[in-house]
Design an enzyme around this catalytic site. Sequence first.
Site, PDB file in Angstrom:
ATOM      1  N   CYS A 115       0.815  -1.227   0.000  1.00 14.29           N
ATOM      2  CA  CYS A 115       0.000   0.000   0.000  1.00 14.29           C
ATOM      3  C   CYS A 115       0.845   1.272   0.000  1.00 14.29           C
ATOM      4  CB  CYS A 115      -0.951   0.002   1.190  1.00 14.29           C
ATOM      5  SG  CYS A 115      -2.136  -1.357   1.132  1.00 14.29           S
ATOM      6  N   HIS A 251      -2.971   7.166   2.647  1.00 18.49           N
ATOM      7  CA  HIS A 251      -3.455   5.889   2.114  1.00 18.49           C
ATOM      8  C   HIS A 251      -4.816   5.576   2.733  1.00 18.49           C
ATOM      9  CE1 HIS A 251      -4.059   1.837   1.079  1.00 18.49           C
ATOM     10  NE2 HIS A 251      -3.771   1.364   2.271  1.00 18.49           N
ATOM     11  N   ASN A 281     -10.386   0.213   0.362  1.00 15.14           N
ATOM     12  CA  ASN A 281      -8.924   0.274   0.318  1.00 15.14           C
ATOM     13  C   ASN A 281      -8.462  -0.307  -1.027  1.00 15.14           C
ATOM     14  OD1 ASN A 281      -6.177  -0.252   0.585  1.00 15.14           O
ATOM     15  ND2 ASN A 281      -6.320  -0.920   2.726  1.00 15.14           N
TER      16      ASN A 281
HETATM   17  O1  UT7 Z   1      -3.768  -1.155   3.584  1.00 15.32           O
HETATM   18  C1  UT7 Z   1      -2.625  -1.556   4.273  1.00 15.32           C
HETATM   19  C2  UT7 Z   1      -2.741  -1.321   5.713  1.00 15.32           C
HETATM   20  N1  UT7 Z   1      -3.959  -1.932   6.225  1.00 15.32           N
HETATM   21  C3  UT7 Z   1      -4.536  -1.362   7.256  1.00 15.32           C
HETATM   22  O2  UT7 Z   1      -4.122  -0.331   7.697  1.00 15.32           O
HETATM   23  C4  UT7 Z   1      -5.727  -2.070   7.858  1.00 15.32           C
HETATM   24  C5  UT7 Z   1      -5.730  -1.866   9.339  1.00 15.32           C
HETATM   25  N2  UT7 Z   1      -6.764  -2.608  10.043  1.00 15.32           N
HETATM   26  C6  UT7 Z   1      -8.075  -2.306   9.961  1.00 15.32           C
HETATM   27  O3  UT7 Z   1      -8.502  -1.440   9.229  1.00 15.32           O
HETATM   28  C7  UT7 Z   1      -8.999  -3.044  10.910  1.00 15.32           C
HETATM   29  O4  UT7 Z   1      -8.247  -3.782  11.840  1.00 15.32           O
HETATM   30  C8  UT7 Z   1      -9.993  -3.977  10.181  1.00 15.32           C
HETATM   31  C9  UT7 Z   1     -11.057  -3.174   9.461  1.00 15.32           C
HETATM   32  C10 UT7 Z   1      -9.269  -4.858   9.178  1.00 15.32           C
HETATM   33  C11 UT7 Z   1     -10.715  -4.844  11.211  1.00 15.32           C
HETATM   34  O5  UT7 Z   1     -11.372  -4.031  12.176  1.00 15.32           O
HETATM   35  P1  UT7 Z   1     -11.161  -4.242  13.746  1.00 15.32           P
HETATM   36  O6  UT7 Z   1     -11.996  -3.256  14.407  1.00 15.32           O
HETATM   37  O7  UT7 Z   1      -9.695  -4.242  14.027  1.00 15.32           O
HETATM   38  O8  UT7 Z   1     -11.793  -5.666  13.953  1.00 15.32           O
HETATM   39  P2  UT7 Z   1     -11.116  -7.028  14.479  1.00 15.32           P
HETATM   40  O9  UT7 Z   1     -10.343  -7.671  13.380  1.00 15.32           O
HETATM   41  O10 UT7 Z   1     -10.449  -6.807  15.795  1.00 15.32           O
HETATM   42  O11 UT7 Z   1     -12.416  -7.852  14.761  1.00 15.32           O
HETATM   43  C12 UT7 Z   1     -13.372  -7.449  15.771  1.00 15.32           C
HETATM   44  C13 UT7 Z   1     -14.546  -8.410  15.687  1.00 15.32           C
HETATM   45  C14 UT7 Z   1     -14.119  -9.871  15.653  1.00 15.32           C
HETATM   46  O12 UT7 Z   1     -15.083 -10.618  16.350  1.00 15.32           O
HETATM   47  P3  UT7 Z   1     -14.817 -11.093  17.866  1.00 15.32           P
HETATM   48  O13 UT7 Z   1     -13.529 -11.874  17.843  1.00 15.32           O
HETATM   49  O14 UT7 Z   1     -14.718  -9.817  18.652  1.00 15.32           O
HETATM   50  O15 UT7 Z   1     -16.036 -11.911  18.166  1.00 15.32           O
HETATM   51  C15 UT7 Z   1     -14.183 -10.217  14.193  1.00 15.32           C
HETATM   52  O16 UT7 Z   1     -14.403 -11.587  13.954  1.00 15.32           O
HETATM   53  O17 UT7 Z   1     -15.264  -8.175  14.462  1.00 15.32           O
HETATM   54  C16 UT7 Z   1     -15.354  -9.395  13.737  1.00 15.32           C
HETATM   55  N3  UT7 Z   1     -15.334  -9.088  12.325  1.00 15.32           N
HETATM   56  C17 UT7 Z   1     -16.432  -8.846  11.603  1.00 15.32           C
HETATM   57  N4  UT7 Z   1     -17.732  -8.827  11.931  1.00 15.32           N
HETATM   58  C18 UT7 Z   1     -18.619  -8.551  10.976  1.00 15.32           C
HETATM   59  C19 UT7 Z   1     -14.242  -8.949  11.517  1.00 15.32           C
HETATM   60  N5  UT7 Z   1     -14.645  -8.641  10.272  1.00 15.32           N
HETATM   61  C20 UT7 Z   1     -15.992  -8.574  10.302  1.00 15.32           C
HETATM   62  C21 UT7 Z   1     -16.973  -8.284   9.334  1.00 15.32           C
HETATM   63  N6  UT7 Z   1     -18.271  -8.273   9.723  1.00 15.32           N
HETATM   64  N7  UT7 Z   1     -16.664  -7.980   8.054  1.00 15.32           N
END
Ligand code: UT7
Length: 332
Positions: A115, A251, A281
């Site tokens: 990215c 980004h 993204n």
């Molecule tokens: O582009 C290069 C650089 N990339 C980035 O900078 C990306 C950085 N990271 C992010 O933007 C975020 O971490 C994400 C959008 C990828 C994920 O968001 P988050 O708030 O960090 O969620 P998480 O991965 O910690 O997941 C929280 C909860 C989990 O459930 P539990 O374990 O709390 O029960 C996930 O399973 O949300 C769940 N979850 C979802 N639920 C519904 C993860 N994805 C989804 C989804 N829909 N699409």
Amino acid sequence: MELGARAAVLAGIGSWLPPRIVTNEELAGELDTSDAWIRTRTGIGSRHVSAPGTATSDLAVEAGSRALKSAGAAEADAVLVATTTPDRPCPATAPEVASRLGLGTVPAFDVAAVCSGFVYGLAVASGLIASGSARRVLLIGADTYSTILDPADRTTRAVFGDGAGAVVLRAGQASEVGALGPFDLGSDGAFADLITVPGGGSRQPVGGDRYFRMQGKKVFRRAVAQMAASSRAVLERTGWTVADVDRVVAHQANQRILDAVAAELGVPAGRVVSQIERVGNTSAASIPLALADAALGGGLRPGHRVLLTAFGGGLTWGSTVLRWPDVAPVAG
Ligand code: UT7
């Protein structure tokens, strides 16, 4: 022209998004997710996805031809394609793009910095121009993440979209409006596994996982801290304060990351360019797509002091600055 004063000046910008739009509701019909979760956690409402059989070069040619048109140029001395989704492992995508654009036998190669690829590409193009190796460079950020996402991974499917953005950089003077400023670039390969496609390379040539994997939470924290630190470093090198910055084009990874970087730097929210709601993204394409969109929409105007900052797999990061030139973006 004095060699030391030679700088890369932005002379044209083009963008291309595949026509098919996939809404959050459509994803929720297929995966265990919801419009509310995706909007709250990322700020994304929809993304563009290429038709099956589309390769990154197809998007790159569309954006590249528009950037050349925007610059009023029919030729370039070099073509760079920043991408994580090359048409194939070998050869690079850029030579084919150069050929299909009718640019002949110019030097052409890919930039692999995930990215951060577009900002790394700007630095490489600046170097080619400053050294006198090229007078006009076409730099394209293009990615087709739909070809590397795990269909069952609701998190990455929610975040990533396809697209391409391109700029034409010409040789000019560092004092000109549109001249790229200094760069801050960095990497930390100790965290290579936070964003990875494990299989298909020399480490796991056969049988490995060919899908894109991201440890989102760990990446999130580093993205905010590193884009803020890199921004501060480049501003200091430029001699600008945060108050001098009219627009931040970071980004487009996640709206919450954009908000957190702005808060960390002390930049008012109104100065932060965001297109993420409509495109998600788009990796190496995200900065040129956001620049073209903001310039067309009037949010980015000639003379604005612009800070560009990116973060991605590698890990990699990079930042630079420019005063926005009077260019007419060509979008598609
Ligand atoms: O582009 C290069 C650089 N990339 C980035 O900078 C990306 C950085 N990271 C992010 O933007 C975020 O971490 C994400 C959008 C990828 C994920 O968001 P988050 O708030 O960090 O969620 P998480 O991965 O910690 O997941 C929280 C909860 C989990 O459930 P539990 O374990 O709390 O029960 C996930 O399973 O949300 C769940 N979850 C979802 N639920 C519904 C993860 N994805 C989804 C989804 N829909 N699409």
